[in-house]
Design a protein around this motif. Sequence first.
Motif, PDB file in Angstrom:
ATOM      1  N   VAL A 124      -6.536   9.541  -3.378  1.00 42.34           N
ATOM      2  CA  VAL A 124      -7.854   9.199  -3.614  1.00 42.34           C
ATOM      3  C   VAL A 124      -8.737  10.640  -3.519  1.00 42.34           C
ATOM      4  N   ALA A 182      -3.846   4.339   2.625  1.00 43.15           N
ATOM      5  CA  ALA A 182      -4.961   3.757   1.771  1.00 43.15           C
ATOM      6  C   ALA A 182      -5.980   4.857   1.452  1.00 43.15           C
ATOM      7  N   ARG A 213       1.254   3.949  -3.072  1.00 43.54           N
ATOM      8  CA  ARG A 213       0.814   5.309  -3.261  1.00 43.54           C
ATOM      9  C   ARG A 213       1.537   6.335  -3.787  1.00 43.54           C
ATOM     10  N   SER A 251      -9.009   5.904   3.128  1.00 43.19           N
ATOM     11  CA  SER A 251     -10.527   5.584   3.383  1.00 43.19           C
ATOM     12  C   SER A 251     -10.911   6.288   4.629  1.00 43.19           C
ATOM     13  N   ILE A 304      -5.948  -0.521  -3.895  1.00 38.57           N
ATOM     14  CA  ILE A 304      -4.545  -0.436  -3.261  1.00 38.57           C
ATOM     15  C   ILE A 304      -4.045  -1.792  -3.015  1.00 38.57           C
ATOM     16  N   GLN A 306     -10.198  -2.406  -3.769  1.00 37.11           N
ATOM     17  CA  GLN A 306     -10.909  -1.195  -3.241  1.00 37.11           C
ATOM     18  C   GLN A 306     -10.364  -0.680  -1.999  1.00 37.11           C
ATOM     19  N   THR A 307     -10.204   0.565  -1.736  1.00 33.95           N
ATOM     20  CA  THR A 307      -9.922   0.948  -0.299  1.00 33.95           C
ATOM     21  C   THR A 307     -10.491   0.658   0.729  1.00 33.95           C
ATOM     22  N   THR A 328      -9.802  -1.453   4.016  1.00 36.55           N
ATOM     23  CA  THR A 328      -9.524  -0.890   5.154  1.00 36.55           C
ATOM     24  C   THR A 328     -10.191  -1.794   6.582  1.00 36.55           C
ATOM     25  N   THR A 381       0.964  -0.919  -0.086  1.00 35.94           N
ATOM     26  CA  THR A 381      -0.095  -0.063  -0.002  1.00 35.94           C
ATOM     27  C   THR A 381       0.852   1.387  -0.017  1.00 35.94           C
TER      28      THR A 381
END
Length: 517
Positions: A287, A228, A162, A230, A178, A183-184, A188, A158
Amino acid sequence: MRQKDKTTAQVIHEYGELLTKYYLVVMFVVLPLYFQNGYSDIANSKYILYRLVSTAFLIITGLVCFLVETACEKTQNVRKKPILPIIFVTAHLIFNLLTWVFAVDHKIAWRGNGSWHMGLLSQILFLGSMLLVYYYYSDKYLIWIAAAIGAVLTGILTILNRIDIYPIDMGNKYPGFISTLGQTNWATIYTVMLIGAGIGLFVYEEKPLFRYIILVLNCVVIAGAWMAGSDTFLPAMFFELFIMFGICLKKRELMKRFSEFLLAFGIATEFVYVFVFVLFHDRFVFVDEQDAVNTLLKMHIGLIIIVGSLIILGIMQLTKNKEWNKKLLEIAFRVLVCLMLIALAVTVVLMVVVTTTPEKAGAFANIRMLNFDDDWGTHRGLNWKCSIAGFIRMSPIRKVIGMGQGYFNPLMQSFPDLQARLEAMYEGFALMVAHNEYLNMLIENGILGCLTYIGVLVSSFALLWKRADKHRLSLMALLSLSGYIACSFFFFQHVYATSFMYIFIAIALSEIRGEKA
């Protein structure tokens, strides 16, 4: 006990323990890292692997080991009164079967709808695997090493992703996807659960070297979770830390560990700020740079956490010669819980006022979070409104037993006004789930399925809470469950989150089963 002195049932049980150990190792290491065709098929590929591994586990460990052992024991092993969470798990499985029997579309209900395939088969695998882990789990460090490998490697990926470094080629790159977790939001809910388990390991590890190795590894996962992107990471970690605080208040040594972890959490958070906004800002893939996560990082929330942890450590140092008043501190925590519940109730009232009559809300009308419009929570406002409207329009019997697993989207499509609102918001893309587990379950599994699921969560939480200040596995499971519950209001079930939630509960409950044996 020598092998020749063991009964056939004992030998079979040991084989069941061995199979369970390797099942958990595969789940913790392979599933988070597994993918096919990059991000384009990541949900479906993880589901296929989970289905393969868990089906094999159920057949070999359940149909062979458990049934043969039960025959050898003449059913003595299953005659003991089950604990309350296991009763709810069994009831939830039964009501899932009932929902499928009366489902509108049996094919959809069996396999589920969408790439995660949350149909009856997945529920059987979730619940059946949990019951087998509950029965056969034997605590081995290999299992937790495997969990650490999966969590730390995905955390490192991750961080690298990024800054646009992809050691593993995932095909097309999307800011909202990620690591190998996808999907983030999916990432999470997995991450916060593993952080919770890591906290429990840290708190109860007696060897200082191992304890701080666990702490450092957990900080890597925490850094990945911040990056991430979120926002749900925030309420999930707040709830985990709040529950940890309530448990650690019971003992001075536990409170010391809490403040040490809080200090490390603050340091990791401030490191993320430096990494994102000082060292790699020009190449960092956001994001949304203006979201709540990045806003808090820019406010140096890490430094605030560090100061708070140092204050707690200072208070403990000043009072080290005084008696630890457990009862008084527990009362203070209950008062704090009540104040938070009151604050939550006031927030809900304000949301109703701001949303329905903004002219009467005064200055509160300018607070975006309080306006529960269709865009609230990245369109969750619309998702939840349509879900509630759809449930209200269901027939009375359907409200009780549900429409069938995976039938959320077909139900929305059956109401032109709801479907039109969703299509306008999502520009033609189909909304497959409510993005709230309980609303989704009310529609698909009905009141019976939803209540038994809540029963599993609440009864497990209550039992683990009572034991967490004395038992490592209970604290690990309690914190993981806390993170999952916080996320469950905004996300949906999938194979490397919901399965782990059930597994962590089963691992902790197995300790209780062993005490009663």
